[in-house]
Design an enzyme around this catalytic site. Structure first.
Site, mmCIF file in Angstrom:
data_model
loop_
_atom_site.group_PDB
_atom_site.id
_atom_site.type_symbol
_atom_site.label_atom_id
_atom_site.label_comp_id
_atom_site.label_asym_id
_atom_site.label_seq_id
_atom_site.Cartn_x
_atom_site.Cartn_y
_atom_site.Cartn_z
ATOM 1 N N ARG A 149 0.831 -1.217 0.000
ATOM 2 C CA ARG A 149 0.000 0.000 0.000
ATOM 3 C C ARG A 149 0.863 1.263 0.000
ATOM 4 N NH1 ARG A 149 -2.000 -3.650 3.494
ATOM 5 N NH2 ARG A 149 -4.053 -4.504 3.064
ATOM 6 N N ILE A 150 1.808 1.324 0.955
ATOM 7 C CA ILE A 150 2.623 2.541 1.079
ATOM 8 C C ILE A 150 3.627 2.630 -0.065
ATOM 9 C CG2 ILE A 150 4.313 3.737 2.534
ATOM 10 C CD1 ILE A 150 2.838 2.370 4.969
ATOM 11 N N ALA A 198 9.758 2.278 7.523
ATOM 12 C CA ALA A 198 8.996 1.039 7.733
ATOM 13 C C ALA A 198 9.182 0.491 9.147
ATOM 14 C CB ALA A 198 9.371 0.017 6.676
ATOM 15 N N ARG A 199 10.263 -0.227 9.382
ATOM 16 C CA ARG A 199 10.543 -0.768 10.704
ATOM 17 C C ARG A 199 12.045 -0.759 10.928
ATOM 18 N NH1 ARG A 199 6.285 0.297 12.064
ATOM 19 N NH2 ARG A 199 4.629 -0.931 13.011
ATOM 20 N N ASP A 244 12.619 7.088 10.118
ATOM 21 C CA ASP A 244 11.514 7.436 11.021
ATOM 22 C C ASP A 244 11.400 6.384 12.126
ATOM 23 O OD1 ASP A 244 9.320 9.206 11.600
ATOM 24 O OD2 ASP A 244 7.938 7.649 10.884
ATOM 25 N N GLU A 281 14.000 2.105 19.093
ATOM 26 C CA GLU A 281 13.194 3.324 19.270
ATOM 27 C C GLU A 281 12.359 3.333 20.543
ATOM 28 O OE1 GLU A 281 11.030 2.743 15.492
ATOM 29 O OE2 GLU A 281 9.192 3.008 16.620
ATOM 30 N N HIS A 325 9.008 8.661 14.569
ATOM 31 C CA HIS A 325 7.930 7.764 14.111
ATOM 32 C C HIS A 325 6.649 8.567 13.812
ATOM 33 C CE1 HIS A 325 6.994 3.224 14.160
ATOM 34 N NE2 HIS A 325 6.118 3.845 13.378
HETATM 35 P P1 NAD Z 1 1.672 -3.791 2.873
HETATM 36 O O1 NAD Z 1 1.455 -5.101 3.531
HETATM 37 O O2 NAD Z 1 0.566 -3.184 2.078
HETATM 38 O O3 NAD Z 1 2.955 -3.856 1.931
HETATM 39 C C1 NAD Z 1 4.148 -4.493 2.306
HETATM 40 C C2 NAD Z 1 4.770 -5.072 1.048
HETATM 41 O O4 NAD Z 1 6.058 -5.587 1.385
HETATM 42 C C3 NAD Z 1 3.961 -6.228 0.432
HETATM 43 O O5 NAD Z 1 3.690 -5.961 -0.924
HETATM 44 C C4 NAD Z 1 4.874 -7.432 0.607
HETATM 45 O O6 NAD Z 1 4.735 -8.380 -0.436
HETATM 46 C C5 NAD Z 1 6.231 -6.755 0.604
HETATM 47 N N1 NAD Z 1 7.316 -7.574 1.145
HETATM 48 C C6 NAD Z 1 7.267 -8.468 2.160
HETATM 49 N N2 NAD Z 1 8.479 -9.032 2.339
HETATM 50 C C7 NAD Z 1 9.298 -8.467 1.411
HETATM 51 C C8 NAD Z 1 10.668 -8.648 1.092
HETATM 52 N N3 NAD Z 1 11.449 -9.501 1.783
HETATM 53 N N4 NAD Z 1 11.187 -7.900 0.083
HETATM 54 C C9 NAD Z 1 10.420 -7.042 -0.604
HETATM 55 N N5 NAD Z 1 9.108 -6.846 -0.359
HETATM 56 C C10 NAD Z 1 8.565 -7.544 0.647
HETATM 57 O O7 NAD Z 1 2.126 -2.798 4.043
HETATM 58 P P2 NAD Z 1 2.116 -1.201 4.011
HETATM 59 O O8 NAD Z 1 0.809 -0.698 4.497
HETATM 60 O O9 NAD Z 1 2.620 -0.728 2.705
HETATM 61 O O10 NAD Z 1 3.186 -0.886 5.167
HETATM 62 C C11 NAD Z 1 4.549 -1.237 5.033
HETATM 63 C C12 NAD Z 1 5.244 -1.056 6.372
HETATM 64 O O11 NAD Z 1 5.323 0.348 6.695
HETATM 65 C C13 NAD Z 1 4.439 -1.621 7.565
HETATM 66 O O12 NAD Z 1 4.618 -2.979 7.736
HETATM 67 C C14 NAD Z 1 4.958 -0.823 8.727
HETATM 68 O O13 NAD Z 1 6.065 -1.526 9.287
HETATM 69 C C15 NAD Z 1 5.441 0.476 8.091
HETATM 70 N N6 NAD Z 1 4.671 1.644 8.545
HETATM 71 C C16 NAD Z 1 5.329 2.696 9.098
HETATM 72 C C17 NAD Z 1 4.615 3.831 9.502
HETATM 73 C C18 NAD Z 1 5.289 5.042 10.095
HETATM 74 O O14 NAD Z 1 4.596 5.926 10.615
HETATM 75 N N7 NAD Z 1 6.598 5.161 10.025
HETATM 76 C C19 NAD Z 1 3.235 3.861 9.347
HETATM 77 C C20 NAD Z 1 2.606 2.768 8.753
HETATM 78 C C21 NAD Z 1 3.327 1.675 8.360
#
Ligand code: NAD
Length: 329
Positions: free
Chosen positions: A155-156, A233-234, A258, A263, A294
């Protein structure tokens, strides 16, 4: 229904009140994350919701089940904070808010990319000392000439890739899950190919067994000298010692994070710089490293959506119903 909302923040309260007025349910807010120490506060409630970066270990699920609570609705995307086997063995159903606002994180990632490209930290620091020369910060690069590797095009990552494409950047996509519709704005490739071609690497994957420590010393050795790294992300995705070495050696031009693996020791707290973990003290001194608390998600749209979606899911699951946000085994 009575719902206990753990770890609520001030900005959520108006949306909570509006939701309660609209639905007729009662919501009590607590300003601490759900923990073993405070799980007993959930007695007398019908449902719970939280958003937090601290883990929820096993005794929490046992106790919730003993209070007759059937679910935990998380008001965030990343659900690595749950102990899934412990929750499921105690018949606690879990949900997250998988898409409260992918654009919020995508736009913040872009903000930090522009900060690095424009050398803003160097200019800001120099100007604070009265130095208004161009040399203080250095020449910038323009985004449409860059190749950006988006690692994790969910999604992101998709939202970020669409924005980058609209700005004229070349976008490389690395993801084991292929979405044909993304071909309109990305080129799918392997991780190694992306690392060898990208000027910018941005992580948008969950933290899992494959992504834990993905950006280690060997990873940094594969990137082009002068690459930019973005991690919204994380924290656990990047080996912070390898990152620091890459920033100091010039293998990375700059980085914006972030999130960090440690953290929870300092985010969401007011403290003196000397109380920060030593590696964070060193990193924030660097003028090519940007750390934020974050906050990539922290927009009005995101907060409204995460409150409303999580509270709706709490009610649905407490009533034994179905929500598409349920985290399944
Ligand atoms: P999502 O599940 O929609 O997308 C994650 C994508 O990563 C998927 O398409 C998946 O197939 C892919 N993926 C998994 N393992 C992988 C790998 N080894 N190599 C490459 N791609 C891989 O999740 P999202 O909503 O896009 O969110 C992504 C991450 O962003 C979350 O898991 C969260 O940790 C982080 N996040 C951070 C904040 C923030 O405020 N900093 C906020 C929301 C989410």
């Amino acid at each position: 229904m009575k719902i206990l909302m753990y770890n609520s923040v001030d900005k959520e309260v108006p949306y909570v009140n509006a939701w309660a007025a609209k639905t007729g349910h009662e919501v009590v807010t607590l300003f601490e994350p759900l923990s073993v120490a405070n799980v007993d506060r959930a007695q007398e409630f019908d449902a719970v919701t939280t958003q937090q970066t601290t883990d929820m270990p096993d005794p929490i699920y046992q106790k919730l089940a003993s209070y007759g609570i059937k679910q935990i609705a998380l008001r965030q995307v990343g659900y690595d904070v749950f102990d899934l086997p412990a929750a499921f063995s105690n018949h606690i159903r879990l949900s997250n808010v998988a898409a409260y606002s992918p654009r919020a994180i995508a736009e913040y990632t872009l903000t930090q990319l522009f900060n690095i490209l424009r050398n803003n930290k160097k200019f800001d620091r120099a100007m604070a000392t009265g130095d208004y020369t161009w040399a203080a910060g250095g020449q910038a690069r323009e985004i449409y000439q860059l190749t950006v590797a988006v690692i994790g095009v969910g999604r992101i990552g998709t939202a970020f890739a669409q924005i980058l494409h609209a700005l004229g950047a070349k976008v490389l996509a690395v993801d084991p899950v292929y979405h044909a519709q993304n071909e309109a704005f990305v080129e799918y490739t392997t991780l190694d190919d992306a690392l060898s071609r990208a000027n910018v690497i941005s992580f948008h994957t969950p933290l899992n067994a494959e992504t834990q420590g993905l950006a280690d010393q060997a990873f940094f050795a594969k990137v082009q000298p002068g690459t930019i790294m973005l991690n919204m992300a994380r924290g656990g995705i990047v080996d912070m010692a390898a990152l620091e070495a890459a920033l100091l050696s010039g293998q990375l031009y700059g980085a914006a994070f972030d999130v960090t693996p440690n953290e929870n020791e300092f985010m969401d707290q007011k403290q003196t710089v000397t109380e920060l973990p030593e590696n964070i003290q060193r990193l924030i001194q660097l003028d090519n490293f940007y750390l934020s608390p974050h906050i990539a998600f922290y927009t009005n749209t995101a907060i409204k959506n995460m409150v409303e979606i999580a509270l709706d899911d709490a009610v649905i699951m407490a009533n034994g119903g179905h929500t598409e946000n349920e985290i399944l085994r």
